[in-house]
Design a protein around this motif. Sequence first.
Motif, PDB file in Angstrom:
ATOM      1  N   LEU A 171     -12.415  18.119  -9.752  1.00 62.56           N
ATOM      2  CA  LEU A 171     -11.170  17.559 -10.253  1.00 62.56           C
ATOM      3  C   LEU A 171     -11.369  17.039 -11.669  1.00 62.56           C
ATOM      4  N   CYS A 172     -10.336  17.163 -12.476  1.00 61.52           N
ATOM      5  CA  CYS A 172     -10.432  16.637 -13.829  1.00 61.52           C
ATOM      6  C   CYS A 172      -9.654  15.323 -13.919  1.00 61.52           C
ATOM      7  N   LYS A 173      -9.774  14.665 -15.063  1.00 65.38           N
ATOM      8  CA  LYS A 173      -9.139  13.359 -15.242  1.00 65.38           C
ATOM      9  C   LYS A 173      -7.615  13.438 -15.170  1.00 65.38           C
ATOM     10  N   SER A 174      -7.036  14.611 -15.464  1.00 64.90           N
ATOM     11  CA  SER A 174      -5.583  14.729 -15.347  1.00 64.90           C
ATOM     12  C   SER A 174      -5.163  14.698 -13.879  1.00 64.90           C
ATOM     13  N   ASP A 175      -6.020  15.196 -12.984  1.00 62.49           N
ATOM     14  CA  ASP A 175      -5.726  15.114 -11.552  1.00 62.49           C
ATOM     15  C   ASP A 175      -5.731  13.659 -11.100  1.00 62.49           C
ATOM     16  N   VAL A 176      -6.669  12.885 -11.611  1.00 56.37           N
ATOM     17  CA  VAL A 176      -6.739  11.456 -11.292  1.00 56.37           C
ATOM     18  C   VAL A 176      -5.484  10.769 -11.819  1.00 56.37           C
ATOM     19  N   TYR A 177      -5.064  11.129 -13.039  1.00 53.95           N
ATOM     20  CA  TYR A 177      -3.858  10.539 -13.628  1.00 53.95           C
ATOM     21  C   TYR A 177      -2.637  10.853 -12.750  1.00 53.95           C
ATOM     22  N   SER A 178      -2.493  12.099 -12.350  1.00 51.71           N
ATOM     23  CA  SER A 178      -1.356  12.492 -11.508  1.00 51.71           C
ATOM     24  C   SER A 178      -1.370  11.749 -10.176  1.00 51.71           C
ATOM     25  N   SER A 179      -2.544  11.589  -9.612  1.00 57.83           N
ATOM     26  CA  SER A 179      -2.666  10.831  -8.359  1.00 57.83           C
ATOM     27  C   SER A 179      -2.250   9.390  -8.578  1.00 57.83           C
ATOM     28  N   GLN A 185       0.340  -3.161  -2.808  1.00 57.78           N
ATOM     29  CA  GLN A 185      -0.405  -3.850  -3.863  1.00 57.78           C
ATOM     30  C   GLN A 185      -1.689  -3.099  -4.205  1.00 57.78           C
ATOM     31  N   LYS A 186      -2.347  -2.576  -3.194  1.00 56.48           N
ATOM     32  CA  LYS A 186      -3.571  -1.804  -3.421  1.00 56.48           C
ATOM     33  C   LYS A 186      -3.247  -0.527  -4.195  1.00 56.48           C
ATOM     34  N   LEU A 187      -2.191   0.181  -3.794  1.00 53.29           N
ATOM     35  CA  LEU A 187      -1.778   1.395  -4.504  1.00 53.29           C
ATOM     36  C   LEU A 187      -1.403   1.078  -5.948  1.00 53.29           C
ATOM     37  N   PHE A 188      -0.777  -0.050  -6.148  1.00 50.16           N
ATOM     38  CA  PHE A 188      -0.381  -0.485  -7.483  1.00 50.16           C
ATOM     39  C   PHE A 188      -1.608  -0.646  -8.385  1.00 50.16           C
ATOM     40  N   ILE A 189      -2.611  -1.369  -7.920  1.00 47.03           N
ATOM     41  CA  ILE A 189      -3.817  -1.610  -8.724  1.00 47.03           C
ATOM     42  C   ILE A 189      -4.573  -0.308  -8.974  1.00 47.03           C
ATOM     43  N   ILE A 190      -4.778   0.471  -7.930  1.00 49.09           N
ATOM     44  CA  ILE A 190      -5.521   1.732  -8.078  1.00 49.09           C
ATOM     45  C   ILE A 190      -4.739   2.701  -8.964  1.00 49.09           C
ATOM     46  N   GLY A 191      -3.420   2.747  -8.796  1.00 57.19           N
ATOM     47  CA  GLY A 191      -2.592   3.608  -9.632  1.00 57.19           C
ATOM     48  C   GLY A 191      -2.699   3.259 -11.103  1.00 57.19           C
ATOM     49  N   LEU A 192      -2.754   1.967 -11.403  1.00 59.46           N
ATOM     50  CA  LEU A 192      -2.912   1.559 -12.803  1.00 59.46           C
ATOM     51  C   LEU A 192      -4.291   1.942 -13.346  1.00 59.46           C
ATOM     52  N   ASP A 222     -11.525   6.077 -19.348  1.00 57.76           N
ATOM     53  CA  ASP A 222     -11.379   4.802 -18.633  1.00 57.76           C
ATOM     54  C   ASP A 222     -10.889   4.982 -17.201  1.00 57.76           C
ATOM     55  N   ARG A 223     -10.526   6.208 -16.833  1.00 54.59           N
ATOM     56  CA  ARG A 223     -10.033   6.472 -15.474  1.00 54.59           C
ATOM     57  C   ARG A 223     -11.209   6.663 -14.520  1.00 54.59           C
ATOM     58  N   PRO A 224     -11.046   6.202 -13.275  1.00 57.91           N
ATOM     59  CA  PRO A 224     -12.124   6.397 -12.297  1.00 57.91           C
ATOM     60  C   PRO A 224     -12.207   7.856 -11.854  1.00 57.91           C
ATOM     61  N   SER A 225     -13.345   8.211 -11.295  1.00 57.51           N
ATOM     62  CA  SER A 225     -13.473   9.540 -10.684  1.00 57.51           C
ATOM     63  C   SER A 225     -12.689   9.520  -9.371  1.00 57.51           C
ATOM     64  N   MET A 226     -12.393  10.686  -8.840  1.00 55.83           N
ATOM     65  CA  MET A 226     -11.675  10.739  -7.565  1.00 55.83           C
ATOM     66  C   MET A 226     -12.533  10.132  -6.454  1.00 55.83           C
ATOM     67  N   THR A 227     -13.839  10.277  -6.550  1.00 59.41           N
ATOM     68  CA  THR A 227     -14.735   9.645  -5.575  1.00 59.41           C
ATOM     69  C   THR A 227     -14.569   8.137  -5.620  1.00 59.41           C
ATOM     70  N   VAL A 261     -11.911   6.550  -6.694  1.00 57.92           N
ATOM     71  CA  VAL A 261     -10.569   6.249  -6.176  1.00 57.92           C
ATOM     72  C   VAL A 261     -10.609   6.133  -4.657  1.00 57.92           C
ATOM     73  N   LEU A 262     -11.282   7.064  -4.000  1.00 51.77           N
ATOM     74  CA  LEU A 262     -11.396   7.012  -2.539  1.00 51.77           C
ATOM     75  C   LEU A 262     -12.119   5.749  -2.086  1.00 51.77           C
ATOM     76  N   GLU A 263     -13.157   5.356  -2.816  1.00 52.81           N
ATOM     77  CA  GLU A 263     -13.867   4.113  -2.496  1.00 52.81           C
ATOM     78  C   GLU A 263     -12.923   2.913  -2.648  1.00 52.81           C
ATOM     79  N   MET A 264     -12.134   2.921  -3.714  1.00 54.81           N
ATOM     80  CA  MET A 264     -11.206   1.817  -3.956  1.00 54.81           C
ATOM     81  C   MET A 264     -10.156   1.735  -2.852  1.00 54.81           C
TER      82      MET A 264
END
Length: 122
Positions: A2-10, A63-70, A79-84, A86-89
Amino acid sequence: MLCKSDVYSSGMMMLEMACGRRHVDVDAINSSKVHFPNWVYELKERGDLEFENLTESGVLIAQKLFIIGLWCTQTPPSDRPSMTRVLEMLQTNLDDLEMPPKPVLAEYLCETTPESERDAIT
């Protein structure tokens, strides 16, 4: 991979789910709503982010989705996390999640966009 744009879209999807609204707003032209993550962050700062019609556990999830989404929609892709991550978060307790820095879209565009192109943006 996955690339950082996939993380952004998620992240955008998570923000939409947490806020209960889509990021498309025709009245948002020439306002901070144009950059949805920045607008959502400002709502949170003002205390105007409401989680209506949700149970207590639903509010915690939102609230969790809000923080992770930001985190996922940080302006610089680095500055974006990896998808791995994100799953941990998503599996982390809400109290253990750190609020990300405020989105800096305008400043980022000025740093990365040639001056000749900036006039077309603004």
